[in-house]
Design a protein around this motif. Sequence first.
Motif, PDB file in Angstrom:
ATOM      1  N   ALA A  29       0.833  -1.206   0.000  1.00 64.35           N
ATOM      2  CA  ALA A  29       0.000   0.000   0.000  1.00 64.35           C
ATOM      3  C   ALA A  29       0.868   1.256   0.000  1.00 64.35           C
ATOM      4  O   ALA A  29       0.568   2.237  -0.695  1.00 64.35           O
ATOM      5  N   SER A  32       2.256   1.823  -3.416  1.00 62.69           N
ATOM      6  CA  SER A  32       1.238   2.358  -4.325  1.00 62.69           C
ATOM      7  C   SER A  32       1.123   3.867  -4.193  1.00 62.69           C
ATOM      8  O   SER A  32       1.018   4.596  -5.191  1.00 62.69           O
ATOM      9  N   SER A 108      -3.201   4.826  -9.138  1.00 62.64           N
ATOM     10  CA  SER A 108      -3.443   4.933  -7.698  1.00 62.64           C
ATOM     11  C   SER A 108      -3.588   6.373  -7.224  1.00 62.64           C
ATOM     12  O   SER A 108      -4.355   6.650  -6.302  1.00 62.64           O
ATOM     13  N   VAL A 113      -5.450   5.374  -2.898  1.00 64.68           N
ATOM     14  CA  VAL A 113      -4.771   4.133  -2.559  1.00 64.68           C
ATOM     15  C   VAL A 113      -5.751   3.085  -2.042  1.00 64.68           C
ATOM     16  O   VAL A 113      -5.631   1.894  -2.360  1.00 64.68           O
ATOM     17  N   SER A 114      -6.728   3.499  -1.255  1.00 64.85           N
ATOM     18  CA  SER A 114      -7.642   2.518  -0.659  1.00 64.85           C
ATOM     19  C   SER A 114      -8.529   1.868  -1.711  1.00 64.85           C
ATOM     20  O   SER A 114      -8.700   0.638  -1.718  1.00 64.85           O
ATOM     21  N   THR A 117      -6.466  -0.414  -3.791  1.00 67.06           N
ATOM     22  CA  THR A 117      -6.144  -1.637  -3.065  1.00 67.06           C
ATOM     23  C   THR A 117      -7.301  -2.618  -3.066  1.00 67.06           C
ATOM     24  O   THR A 117      -7.116  -3.829  -3.252  1.00 67.06           O
ATOM     25  N   GLN A 276      -2.623  -4.479   3.535  1.00 66.60           N
ATOM     26  CA  GLN A 276      -2.886  -3.543   2.439  1.00 66.60           C
ATOM     27  C   GLN A 276      -4.042  -2.609   2.762  1.00 66.60           C
ATOM     28  O   GLN A 276      -3.967  -1.397   2.538  1.00 66.60           O
ATOM     29  N   SER A 280      -3.589   1.248   3.423  1.00 71.52           N
ATOM     30  CA  SER A 280      -4.139   2.147   2.400  1.00 71.52           C
ATOM     31  C   SER A 280      -5.138   3.137   2.992  1.00 71.52           C
ATOM     32  O   SER A 280      -5.148   4.317   2.627  1.00 71.52           O
TER      33      SER A 280
END
Length: 335
Positions: A29, A32, A108, A113-114, A117, A276, A280
Amino acid sequence: MSSDSRAHLGRLPLGAAVVVAVVCGVLMATQSRINGELGRQLGDGFTAAALSFTIGLVIVMVIVGFMPSARRGTRYAFQEVKQRRLPLWTLFAGFGGAVFVLSQGLASAVVGVSLFTVAFIGGQTLSGLLVDRAGLGPGGVRYLTLRRVLGAGIALAVVVWSILSHIEPDIPLWMLVLPVIAGAVVAAQQAANGRVANATGSAVTSTLFNFIAGSTALVVVALAHALLVGGLPASFPDTWWLYLGGPIGVVFIVGLATAVRTTGVLLLGLCSVAGQLGGSIAIDLVAPGSGHTIDWTTPIAAGLVVVAVLVVSLPRRRSARATVTAETMSAPFIG
């Protein structure tokens, strides 16, 4: 040293392998976020991905230069391929990592990011189920069970819901689908990494082959993109942490290549999910990308994916004799 003997080097207990997978998830994460921001500041996700992977390759080559076991492992890998005990395709697993890093650089920073992910996890979970069933990982064939299929189904439903709830004009659909594809190929990459590490007794050797293949692919793609679209970036940002994506990749590829020899591909992927998702969400809350804010759907999606992890990974009740028999049968494959 025989391949069976090398397979037992560096073995992790299941509990330790799970912890390693979770930590690697946090690092994924983090990578990313870093690579996405580098791609945004460069205005070129292709160059960002190639730069990240190439920095990682340099680091791995230095490590291998100081590790006799890794150099021996490289020789062992070619020997195993020559004797047809190790499929040639496993040495090119880095192509999967290249797709993952490229998707980071392109998507991303835009989707967050979340969300990236969650989409990545969906592809990884479904692909991991198939990879385990096909026996591509070092643990051999891991048969489908109702629980494993149910867990993968929950993860898939969460991803579909997350993607549909975030379709909007500012986020192209391909940016939401790309991390799903990346997750699918990474599951196969992890299986190949485990087989190379199993055959050579060195996760660093597996990592070296990853970075050679991935760096080559990304440099070619970045140069082709520069020639066809508009050239390389005129300048590079001077923020030091934007160049940590490669070193972080080295750490989690070594960790995953070590852990998968114990966990299997699907369990590895689902254990890393916790790291992750937690990482994230924390990143999007504390240091969100430009113009991106986390919404209420993401924590719910994260919670449902954790449910999928538990459904798949919790052991079934069975007799002690059956447990011993299963462990004995799988022992030659566990690294």
